[in-house]
Design an enzyme around this catalytic site. Sequence first.
Site, PDB file in Angstrom:
ATOM      1  N   PHE A 134       0.887  -1.072  -0.035  1.00  0.00           N
ATOM      2  CA  PHE A 134      -0.159  -0.200  -0.072  1.00  0.00           C
ATOM      3  C   PHE A 134       0.794   1.181  -0.148  1.00  0.00           C
ATOM      4  O   PHE A 134       1.733   1.468   0.885  1.00  0.00           O
ATOM      5  CB  PHE A 134      -0.984   0.031   1.227  1.00  0.00           C
ATOM      6  CG  PHE A 134      -1.919   1.069   0.975  1.00  0.00           C
ATOM      7  CD1 PHE A 134      -3.145   1.281   0.475  1.00  0.00           C
ATOM      8  CD2 PHE A 134      -1.585   2.462   1.633  1.00  0.00           C
ATOM      9  CE1 PHE A 134      -3.803   2.267   0.435  1.00  0.00           C
ATOM     10  CE2 PHE A 134      -2.136   3.483   1.623  1.00  0.00           C
ATOM     11  CZ  PHE A 134      -3.602   3.514   1.019  1.00  0.00           C
ATOM     12  N   ASP A 219       9.316   2.714   1.686  1.00  0.00           N
ATOM     13  CA  ASP A 219       7.917   3.535   2.135  1.00  0.00           C
ATOM     14  C   ASP A 219       7.894   3.497   3.778  1.00  0.00           C
ATOM     15  O   ASP A 219       7.335   2.400   4.055  1.00  0.00           O
ATOM     16  CB  ASP A 219       6.976   3.085   1.314  1.00  0.00           C
ATOM     17  CG  ASP A 219       5.557   4.085   1.771  1.00  0.00           C
ATOM     18  OD1 ASP A 219       5.673   4.809   2.730  1.00  0.00           O
ATOM     19  OD2 ASP A 219       4.507   3.861   1.014  1.00  0.00           O
ATOM     20  N   LYS A 248       2.518  10.165   8.168  1.00  0.00           N
ATOM     21  CA  LYS A 248       1.612   9.794   9.440  1.00  0.00           C
ATOM     22  C   LYS A 248       2.006  10.267  10.613  1.00  0.00           C
ATOM     23  O   LYS A 248       1.669  11.281  10.835  1.00  0.00           O
ATOM     24  CB  LYS A 248       1.388   8.277   9.211  1.00  0.00           C
ATOM     25  CG  LYS A 248       0.731   7.582   8.182  1.00  0.00           C
ATOM     26  CD  LYS A 248       0.281   6.314   8.494  1.00  0.00           C
ATOM     27  CE  LYS A 248      -1.015   5.896   7.469  1.00  0.00           C
ATOM     28  NZ  LYS A 248      -0.684   5.236   6.383  1.00  0.00           N
TER      29      LYS A 248
HETATM   30  C1  LIG Z   1      -0.822   5.204   4.754  1.00  0.00           C
HETATM   31  C2  LIG Z   1       0.306   4.985   4.034  1.00  0.00           C
HETATM   32  C3  LIG Z   1       0.497   5.843   2.746  1.00  0.00           C
HETATM   33  C4  LIG Z   1      -0.659   6.813   2.237  1.00  0.00           C
HETATM   34  O1  LIG Z   1      -0.592   7.919   3.213  1.00  0.00           O
HETATM   35  P1  LIG Z   1      -1.549   9.140   3.059  1.00  0.00           P
HETATM   36  O2  LIG Z   1      -1.141  10.308   4.007  1.00  0.00           O
HETATM   37  O3  LIG Z   1      -2.870   8.508   3.419  1.00  0.00           O
HETATM   38  O4  LIG Z   1      -1.708   9.663   1.576  1.00  0.00           O
HETATM   39  C5  LIG Z   1       1.551   5.628   1.865  1.00  0.00           C
HETATM   40  N1  LIG Z   1       2.328   4.436   2.315  1.00  0.00           N
HETATM   41  C6  LIG Z   1       2.106   3.729   3.335  1.00  0.00           C
HETATM   42  C7  LIG Z   1       2.970   2.497   3.693  1.00  0.00           C
HETATM   43  C8  LIG Z   1       1.007   3.907   4.198  1.00  0.00           C
HETATM   44  O5  LIG Z   1       0.739   3.281   5.548  1.00  0.00           O
END
Ligand SMILES: *Cc1c(COP(=O)(O)O)cnc(C)c1O
Length: 391
Positions: A134, A219, A248
């Site tokens: 994700f 990420d 986050k």
């Molecule tokens: C939540 C998340 C995203 C997206 O972040 P948003 O602030 O909702 O756009 C991208 N990568 C990872 C690993 C995430 O957990």
Amino acid sequence: MTDQYQNIFEKDLQYVFQNYTRQPIALTRGAGAVVWDVDGKEYIDCVAGIAVNNIGHCHPAVVEAVRRQVGELIHVSNLYYTRQQAELAKGLVLRTGMDRVFFCNSGTEAVEGAMKLARRATERTDFVAAEHSFHGRTMGALSVTHKSQYREPFQPLLSKVEFVAYDDVEALKGSVDQDTAAVILEPIQGEGGVRVPHDEYLRSARDICDDAGALLIFDEVQTGFGRTGRWFAKEHSGAEPDIMTLAKALAGGLPMGAMLAKDEIASRMQKGDHAATFGGSPLVCTAALASLKVIEDEKLVERSARMGDYLMQGLKDLELDRVTDIRGKGLMVGIELEVKCGSIVDYARNHGVLLNCTSDSVLRFVPPLIITEEQIDSVIEVVAQGIKEIE
Ligand SMILES: *Cc1c(COP(=O)(O)O)cnc(C)c1O
């Protein structure tokens, strides 16, 4: 249902896009690891705004710093310098081992920046991502997000993306070639169900990318800032990426994202190549600086490791039927069940614990890192009862 609830739910139903599956409570206040709803009912929060509130809700240090800053300067755009942005960039570089920072406002934006930088720096087009990944919901990030339910209605996305099994070195080796701009991986997969790879996996990914001249993007939007018992989850493996994405928990609950890179990659970004109007405003940078200081002063990284072990052991000791796996690192823990976990989430909420369910059958625990042993004990008790109830 109280009138207050009725009123909120009706307005939402009439005026807000109905793209979220919400739980039927409205929250008004938070402190530490606890939140309260409009009726005054208290919940231990094991969602933490989806791994955002690492230092707890409304930490006094962040509240105080933001209160001061908001009366002084909120936003000026990136046409000008600010002290707060320069200081935060230095703080992030020191803690990540990267060289430079680009500021934006969310995780998906950080991923977009990373993908543009990878294409710019390598002059290649293709990406390799993992199954169950994700990375966000905007078109570029969605193109490297695996879940077909998220992707299919929005095709065509970027066509040059290949998905390979996560934690499978041979699969990765087979798909990275001379056209690969970058491999993008979560060091521990979050939304995909709290999947922890073997330590060698990320080191092998590093070697595979080096051999093919491709970049490696980690990420760490969800795994950053102490969540997994290290400042960043990459430290469990020792592997170093070329580009890293953060968001986050970065700004203590305020919206912020960041994309970091090694100097030889970052320097390929030319003036005008990329921008964000709101990116790195003095207000949000102030919140992030205060939050980093709290994580350090209160030793929350070590605490995450300790409390994570405590939570994981407590869950394992229950020896529950219907639980097929309990996994995670630090305070990023998942319980995989034989059944869908929606009813357990409802049970827990009715008994004062907020949880969420990811990947249909994985109950995810990502509480504030300041959660106490007593609170964890209460959570374990409620979850145990909730899982027994479904039998
Ligand atoms: C939540 C998340 C995203 C997206 O972040 P948003 O602030 O909702 O756009 C991208 N990568 C990872 C690993 C995430 O957990």
